[in-house]
Design a protein around this motif. Structure first.
Motif, PDB file in Angstrom:
ATOM      1  N   GLY A 116       0.778  -1.226   0.000  1.00 43.46           N
ATOM      2  CA  GLY A 116       0.000   0.000   0.000  1.00 43.46           C
ATOM      3  C   GLY A 116       0.805   1.270   0.000  1.00 43.46           C
ATOM      4  O   GLY A 116       0.251   2.342   0.198  1.00 43.46           O
ATOM      5  N   PRO A 118       2.228   4.587  -1.246  1.00 37.77           N
ATOM      6  CA  PRO A 118       1.752   5.425  -2.361  1.00 37.77           C
ATOM      7  C   PRO A 118       2.698   5.370  -3.559  1.00 37.77           C
ATOM      8  O   PRO A 118       3.918   5.435  -3.408  1.00 37.77           O
ATOM      9  CB  PRO A 118       1.722   6.835  -1.742  1.00 37.77           C
ATOM     10  CG  PRO A 118       1.570   6.599  -0.275  1.00 37.77           C
ATOM     11  CD  PRO A 118       2.331   5.344   0.015  1.00 37.77           C
ATOM     12  N   THR A 170       6.087   2.073   7.904  1.00 35.13           N
ATOM     13  CA  THR A 170       4.899   2.725   8.425  1.00 35.13           C
ATOM     14  C   THR A 170       5.118   3.034   9.901  1.00 35.13           C
ATOM     15  O   THR A 170       5.297   2.134  10.723  1.00 35.13           O
ATOM     16  CB  THR A 170       3.666   1.821   8.248  1.00 35.13           C
ATOM     17  OG1 THR A 170       3.594   1.368   6.892  1.00 35.13           O
ATOM     18  CG2 THR A 170       2.399   2.572   8.587  1.00 35.13           C
ATOM     19  N   ARG A 249      -5.794  -7.067  -4.264  1.00 35.50           N
ATOM     20  CA  ARG A 249      -6.777  -6.011  -4.529  1.00 35.50           C
ATOM     21  C   ARG A 249      -8.167  -6.585  -4.781  1.00 35.50           C
ATOM     22  O   ARG A 249      -9.170  -6.048  -4.298  1.00 35.50           O
ATOM     23  CB  ARG A 249      -6.320  -5.193  -5.742  1.00 35.50           C
ATOM     24  CG  ARG A 249      -7.239  -4.046  -6.106  1.00 35.50           C
ATOM     25  CD  ARG A 249      -6.663  -3.236  -7.260  1.00 35.50           C
ATOM     26  NE  ARG A 249      -7.506  -2.116  -7.611  1.00 35.50           N
ATOM     27  CZ  ARG A 249      -8.507  -2.172  -8.457  1.00 35.50           C
ATOM     28  NH1 ARG A 249      -8.795  -3.320  -9.047  1.00 35.50           N
ATOM     29  NH2 ARG A 249      -9.233  -1.091  -8.727  1.00 35.50           N
ATOM     30  N   GLN A 266      -8.154   4.131   5.347  1.00 35.46           N
ATOM     31  CA  GLN A 266      -6.984   4.308   4.489  1.00 35.46           C
ATOM     32  C   GLN A 266      -6.748   5.785   4.219  1.00 35.46           C
ATOM     33  O   GLN A 266      -7.628   6.621   4.422  1.00 35.46           O
ATOM     34  CB  GLN A 266      -7.170   3.584   3.153  1.00 35.46           C
ATOM     35  CG  GLN A 266      -7.190   2.076   3.253  1.00 35.46           C
ATOM     36  CD  GLN A 266      -7.198   1.429   1.881  1.00 35.46           C
ATOM     37  OE1 GLN A 266      -7.424   2.095   0.874  1.00 35.46           O
ATOM     38  NE2 GLN A 266      -6.942   0.146   1.840  1.00 35.46           N
ATOM     39  N   SER A 269      -4.654   8.620  -0.835  1.00 35.32           N
ATOM     40  CA  SER A 269      -3.767   8.244  -1.941  1.00 35.32           C
ATOM     41  C   SER A 269      -3.814   6.760  -2.240  1.00 35.32           C
ATOM     42  O   SER A 269      -3.269   6.315  -3.245  1.00 35.32           O
ATOM     43  CB  SER A 269      -2.327   8.654  -1.622  1.00 35.32           C
ATOM     44  OG  SER A 269      -1.864   7.974  -0.471  1.00 35.32           O
ATOM     45  N   MET A 270      -4.461   5.980  -1.381  1.00 33.06           N
ATOM     46  CA  MET A 270      -4.491   4.541  -1.583  1.00 33.06           C
ATOM     47  C   MET A 270      -5.823   4.060  -2.152  1.00 33.06           C
ATOM     48  O   MET A 270      -6.054   2.860  -2.238  1.00 33.06           O
ATOM     49  CB  MET A 270      -4.198   3.826  -0.271  1.00 33.06           C
ATOM     50  CG  MET A 270      -2.809   4.092   0.235  1.00 33.06           C
ATOM     51  SD  MET A 270      -2.444   3.137   1.703  1.00 33.06           S
ATOM     52  CE  MET A 270      -0.811   3.799   2.071  1.00 33.06           C
ATOM     53  N   ASP A 272      -8.354   4.319  -5.445  1.00 27.90           N
ATOM     54  CA  ASP A 272      -8.412   4.795  -6.831  1.00 27.90           C
ATOM     55  C   ASP A 272      -9.821   5.228  -7.199  1.00 27.90           C
ATOM     56  O   ASP A 272     -10.680   5.422  -6.343  1.00 27.90           O
ATOM     57  CB  ASP A 272      -7.869   3.737  -7.784  1.00 27.90           C
ATOM     58  CG  ASP A 272      -8.743   2.494  -7.830  1.00 27.90           C
ATOM     59  OD1 ASP A 272      -9.827   2.510  -7.208  1.00 27.90           O
ATOM     60  OD2 ASP A 272      -8.351   1.520  -8.497  1.00 27.90           O
ATOM     61  N   TRP A 279     -14.032   7.267  -0.950  1.00 31.34           N
ATOM     62  CA  TRP A 279     -13.255   7.633   0.238  1.00 31.34           C
ATOM     63  C   TRP A 279     -13.891   8.850   0.856  1.00 31.34           C
ATOM     64  O   TRP A 279     -14.224   9.820   0.158  1.00 31.34           O
ATOM     65  CB  TRP A 279     -11.814   7.944  -0.163  1.00 31.34           C
ATOM     66  CG  TRP A 279     -10.906   8.295   0.991  1.00 31.34           C
ATOM     67  CD1 TRP A 279     -10.144   7.434   1.719  1.00 31.34           C
ATOM     68  CD2 TRP A 279     -10.641   9.609   1.520  1.00 31.34           C
ATOM     69  NE1 TRP A 279      -9.432   8.113   2.685  1.00 31.34           N
ATOM     70  CE2 TRP A 279      -9.706   9.457   2.588  1.00 31.34           C
ATOM     71  CE3 TRP A 279     -11.094  10.894   1.221  1.00 31.34           C
ATOM     72  CZ2 TRP A 279      -9.242  10.531   3.333  1.00 31.34           C
ATOM     73  CZ3 TRP A 279     -10.638  11.972   1.960  1.00 31.34           C
ATOM     74  CH2 TRP A 279      -9.718  11.791   3.001  1.00 31.34           C
ATOM     75  N   ARG A 327      -3.699   7.639  -7.454  1.00 26.96           N
ATOM     76  CA  ARG A 327      -4.522   6.804  -6.587  1.00 26.96           C
ATOM     77  C   ARG A 327      -4.387   5.329  -6.980  1.00 26.96           C
ATOM     78  O   ARG A 327      -4.434   5.001  -8.141  1.00 26.96           O
ATOM     79  CB  ARG A 327      -5.983   7.247  -6.656  1.00 26.96           C
ATOM     80  CG  ARG A 327      -6.171   8.696  -6.200  1.00 26.96           C
ATOM     81  CD  ARG A 327      -7.594   9.157  -6.405  1.00 26.96           C
ATOM     82  NE  ARG A 327      -7.755  10.522  -5.963  1.00 26.96           N
ATOM     83  CZ  ARG A 327      -8.089  10.854  -4.711  1.00 26.96           C
ATOM     84  NH1 ARG A 327      -8.277   9.928  -3.817  1.00 26.96           N
ATOM     85  NH2 ARG A 327      -8.205  12.117  -4.371  1.00 26.96           N
ATOM     86  N   TYR A 330      -5.398  -0.424  -2.481  1.00 20.60           N
ATOM     87  CA  TYR A 330      -4.656  -1.447  -1.747  1.00 20.60           C
ATOM     88  C   TYR A 330      -5.311  -1.592  -0.374  1.00 20.60           C
ATOM     89  O   TYR A 330      -5.979  -0.670   0.103  1.00 20.60           O
ATOM     90  CB  TYR A 330      -3.203  -1.044  -1.529  1.00 20.60           C
ATOM     91  CG  TYR A 330      -2.350  -1.068  -2.755  1.00 20.60           C
ATOM     92  CD1 TYR A 330      -1.841  -2.261  -3.259  1.00 20.60           C
ATOM     93  CD2 TYR A 330      -2.050   0.110  -3.419  1.00 20.60           C
ATOM     94  CE1 TYR A 330      -1.052  -2.277  -4.391  1.00 20.60           C
ATOM     95  CE2 TYR A 330      -1.266   0.093  -4.554  1.00 20.60           C
ATOM     96  CZ  TYR A 330      -0.765  -1.094  -5.029  1.00 20.60           C
ATOM     97  OH  TYR A 330       0.005  -1.108  -6.153  1.00 20.60           O
ATOM     98  N   SER A 333      -2.061  -0.043   4.833  1.00 18.70           N
ATOM     99  CA  SER A 333      -0.618  -0.253   4.768  1.00 18.70           C
ATOM    100  C   SER A 333      -0.092  -0.978   5.991  1.00 18.70           C
ATOM    101  O   SER A 333      -0.512  -0.705   7.110  1.00 18.70           O
ATOM    102  CB  SER A 333       0.092   1.088   4.621  1.00 18.70           C
ATOM    103  OG  SER A 333       1.477   0.927   4.674  1.00 18.70           O
TER     104      SER A 333
END
Length: 334
Positions: A116, A118, A170, A249, A266, A269-270, A272, A279, A327, A330, A333
């Motif tokens: 995950g 970016p 992370t 995915r 999330q 940026s993770m 799409d 989101w 984007r 995933y 992270s």
């Protein structure tokens, strides 16, 4: 003829003339004085004298005539001097050729990436590596990157073991013995299917999440981030039932679009532009964030690594939120 005869006899006897002996011989020949030659070579006079006598023994001929005023080359010494210079010059050319070959060969830096990460951050590392390939490092070598998938916990072990040059981890995580630099930071939000009731909200409050299960990654992948995010949720009154997330995915999408009361947390940026997912930001000031940190062994002085870190430092984004990130869907992270 004398030097040829002497070297042939030396070859047949199985002896070995070392480059350092030729270097000692050349110094004495050029100085004409054992003491000055010893000072030039940072040797004691007796030690240098012994080495010269060993060389004469190896070659089977006296190389110097010794007198109170100094040391004069014999016929054998005069014959050896140009050959010694040629051998030493050849050795120096060989050394420089090897150094040039090493500089020309790209340095390979192994960089760990968690699930995950970016895509924009990976590109930033790649672009920094491309700059090093074009300009070389302080050591003169080009450098290229080899990415390896690894969780934060795995990267910590590999950094400690020395088989990983740079990790994208992370946060938070233990930083003892590591150099670190924040390279990505953005708030986390709620990911749901487009058919989910929460998809119609502009922002999701923790109260809105009551009764929702959370798709979440295994704690062993990134214990610090795992616990920190859940602590924020519980502090705000949401203690979700956890469902194990998948690194695939297609499985992740299936979990979110199964029609059940389930969400994921999330960074934007993770996620799409998949038509089945949306989101939404979390409402309030006390919300979790995704922070990715570049880490390397503090004791690692590799010039290519240091220059890669410097390049990342020059181009890192503002710490509040990365913008313009492509984007990509995933799981959360690790």
């Amino acid at each position: 003829m004398l030097i040829a005869h002497t070297c042939e006899r030396h070859r047949q006897s199985g002896g070995t003339v070392e480059l350092r002996q030729l270097r000692y011989f050349q110094a004495v020949a050029e100085e004409g004085n054992l003491t000055r030659a010893a000072q030039r070579l940072y040797l004691s006079g007796p030690s240098l004298s012994q080495q010269i006598r060993l060389l004469e023994k190896e070659l089977g001929a006296p190389l110097f005539e010794r007198s109170a005023t100094g040391m004069t080359l014999t016929a054998a010494g005069l014959a050896l001097l140009p050959e010694a210079k040629a051998a030493l010059d050849a050795a120096e050319r060989a050394r420089r050729a090897v150094e040039a070959a090493v500089r020309a060969e790209p340095v390979v830096l192994t960089v760990g990436v968690p699930a995950g990460v970016p895509a924009a951050l990976v590109r930033r590392v790649r672009d920094a590596s491309a700059a090093l390939r074009r300009t070389g490092t302080a050591a003169g070598a080009a450098a290229r990157i080899r990415f390896q998938d690894a969780s934060t916990a795995e990267q910590l072990d590999r950094l400690a073991g020395g088989d990983l040059d740079l990790g994208l981890l992370t946060a938070p995580f233990p930083t003892a013995g590591l150099g670190t630099m924040t390279v990505w930071q953005e708030p986390m939000g709620v990911v749901v299917s487009r058919a989910h009731p929460l998809s119609g909200l502009d922002a999701v409050g923790f109260g809105d999440l009551a009764g929702q299960d959370l798709i979440w990654f295994p704690r062993e992948s990134a214990p610090g981030h795992h616990d920190e995010v859940l602590a924020v949720c519980r502090r705000n009154g949401w203690d979700p039932q956890l469902r194990p997330g998948s690194g695939h995915r297609s499985v992740f999408l299936t979990q979110l679009t199964c029609g059940e009361e389930v969400v994921a947390l999330q960074a934007a940026s993770m996620v799409d532009d998949d038509s089945a997912l949306v989101w939404r930001p979390l409402a309030g000031d006390d919300t979790p964030s995704l922070t990715l940190t570049a880490a390397w062994r503090a004791a690692n002085t590799d010039p290519a690594l240091r220059e890669l870190v410097a390049a990342l430092r020059r181009h890192r984004p503002a710490p509040d939120r990365a913008t313009g990130a492509p984007r990509a869907a995933y799981p959360a992270s690790g």
